[in-house]
Scaffold this motif. Structure first.
Motif, short mmCIF file in Angstrom:
data_model
loop_
_atom_site.label_atom_id
_atom_site.label_comp_id
_atom_site.label_asym_id
_atom_site.label_seq_id
_atom_site.Cartn_x
_atom_site.Cartn_y
_atom_site.Cartn_z
N MET A 238 0.84 -1.20 0.00
CA MET A 238 0.00 0.00 0.00
C MET A 238 0.87 1.25 0.00
O MET A 238 2.09 1.17 0.19
CB MET A 238 -0.96 0.01 1.20
N ALA A 239 0.24 2.38 -0.22
CA ALA A 239 0.96 3.66 -0.22
C ALA A 239 -0.04 4.78 0.04
O ALA A 239 -1.21 4.70 -0.35
CB ALA A 239 1.66 3.90 -1.55
N VAL A 240 0.43 5.82 0.70
CA VAL A 240 -0.32 7.07 0.81
C VAL A 240 0.49 8.12 0.06
O VAL A 240 1.71 8.21 0.21
CB VAL A 240 -0.57 7.48 2.28
N TYR A 241 -0.18 8.89 -0.77
CA TYR A 241 0.52 9.82 -1.65
C TYR A 241 -0.44 10.94 -2.06
O TYR A 241 -1.67 10.86 -1.84
CB TYR A 241 1.01 9.09 -2.91
N SER A 242 0.10 11.97 -2.66
CA SER A 242 -0.71 13.05 -3.23
C SER A 242 -0.49 13.06 -4.73
O SER A 242 0.64 13.10 -5.20
CB SER A 242 -0.33 14.40 -2.62
N SER A 243 -1.57 13.03 -5.48
CA SER A 243 -1.49 13.00 -6.95
C SER A 243 -1.10 14.37 -7.48
O SER A 243 -1.24 15.39 -6.78
CB SER A 243 -2.84 12.58 -7.53
N PRO A 244 -0.64 14.44 -8.72
CA PRO A 244 -0.37 15.76 -9.32
C PRO A 244 -1.59 16.68 -9.29
O PRO A 244 -1.45 17.89 -9.07
CB PRO A 244 0.03 15.39 -10.75
N GLU A 245 -2.77 16.11 -9.49
CA GLU A 245 -3.98 16.94 -9.44
C GLU A 245 -4.21 17.52 -8.04
O GLU A 245 -4.57 18.69 -7.90
CB GLU A 245 -5.20 16.10 -9.86
N MET A 247 -1.87 18.07 -5.81
CA MET A 247 -0.83 19.07 -5.59
C MET A 247 -1.16 20.37 -6.31
O MET A 247 -0.98 21.47 -5.76
CB MET A 247 0.52 18.52 -6.09
N GLY A 248 -1.65 20.26 -7.54
CA GLY A 248 -2.00 21.47 -8.30
C GLY A 248 -3.14 22.23 -7.67
O GLY A 248 -3.14 23.47 -7.64
N GLN A 249 -4.12 21.51 -7.15
CA GLN A 249 -5.25 22.17 -6.51
C GLN A 249 -4.82 22.97 -5.29
O GLN A 249 -5.21 24.13 -5.12
CB GLN A 249 -6.30 21.14 -6.09
N GLN A 250 -3.98 22.37 -4.44
CA GLN A 250 -3.57 23.08 -3.23
C GLN A 250 -2.69 24.28 -3.54
O GLN A 250 -2.82 25.34 -2.91
CB GLN A 250 -2.85 22.12 -2.27
#
Length: 306
Positions: A238-245, A247-250
């Motif tokens: 498993m993994a926890v991550y932030s997608s490019p989308e 990241m772009g939103q924030q």
């Protein structure tokens, strides 16, 4: 009557001129990519969409770092650097409002100083608390975490080692150096059954080492926690991550708040995140793993309670 109409027309013209001048003077947002990688493109597209939805009157200019010389950002414009290379080059403008995205906390900390309040970032790395929460939620019967790392990750190892005991977890870490190969480091930390936590350290975890890491961990019957969906597809549990989308939103939300007159916030870890799981690998290791939605919801509840 004619004189009154003439005065009204002049007043309208002056008002329109003032409005036009105001619009021309309005700050723009530059989305500046480090290259043409798909992750950069996806981050930029979501940032542009978010800006357009929130402030449709603000001009958004999308370019790459090598083409920026052809553009002329004004002092009041907001720059969003997408990727480490763009952040490194744009940090040479210490007085310009700069939001860095898609880079690690370590890379951001290595940038030269900026004028107070003029620079911030959304780190791509997940906070220690979130990674520990994932392990506790997905692998509650495991109590030992193994980490192999390079010099760039020493602060992360220090932080996770300090936070783990409160959750009943212990950490065994081995540094990969010229005198300690990756394979030897893995043998050291996996001497007892452990959860192998991969860290976004490119000198240790990269396209050339991923298969060897996963195979070595599998032979030791140790589940691997990755830092991207690619790692999960390759064989991490498993993994926890932030997608490019995400990241772009924030990053765009930070820009919107700045354009509305609020100060740039402190650099921070991502607020938005996702969880991926590999049930096939989990079953092969005799692990009863919850689905991704369940894990993600549990982590969000814990973060909301803090």
């Amino acid at each position: 009557m004619r004189r009154s109409g003439t005065r009204l027309l002049r007043a309208l013209v002056m008002l329109l001129c003032c409005m036009a001048g105001s619009l021309m003077a309005a700050p723009s947002v530059y989305l500046i990519l480090s290259g043409d990688a798909e992750a950069y493109q996806r981050t930029a597209q979501t940032a542009a969409d978010t800006l357009q939805a929130s402030l449709p009157g603000v001009e958004t200019i999308r370019t790459d770092i090598d083409s920026l010389d052809a553009q002329t950002p004004q002092p009041d414009d907001v720059l969003i650097a997408i990727g480490t290379r763009a952040a490194q080059i744009l940090s040479q403008r210490p007085d310009q409002r700069l939001i860095c995205s898609l880079l690690t906390e370590q890379s951001y900390g290595a940038l030269p100083p900026a004028t107070s309040g003029q620079r911030t970032a959304v780190f791509i790395d997940q906070p220690v608390s979130r990674q520990l929460a994932l392990i506790r939620a997905g692998l509650p019967e495991w109590s030992r975490i193994a980490i192999v790392h390079g010099a760039e990750s020493r602060d992360f190892v220090k932080d996770i080692s300090a936070a783990a005991p409160a959750l009943g977890l212990t950490v065994s870490a081995a540094k990969v150096s010229s005198n300690q190969t990756l394979y030897n480091a893995l043998q050291t930390v996996l001497v007892s059954p452990s959860v192998l936590l991969a860290v976004p350290d490119p000198k240790v975890f990269n396209n050339f080492t991923i298969q060897n890491v996963l195979l070595t961990a599998y032979r030791h019957r140790s589940p691997v926690i990755g830092f991207s969906p690619a790692y999960v597809r390759a064989g991490a549990v498993m993994a926890v991550y932030s997608s490019p989308e995400q990241m772009g939103q924030q990053a765009a939300e930070m820009a919107v708040q700045s354009l509305l007159g609020n100060p740039l916030p402190e650099a921070r870890h991502p607020a938005y995140f996702s969880v991926s799981v590999n049930p096939h690998v989990a079953r092969s290791l005799s692990i009863d793993l919850p689905d991704a939605a369940t894990l993600e919801a549990q982590i969000r509840r814990q973060e909301g309670a803090r």
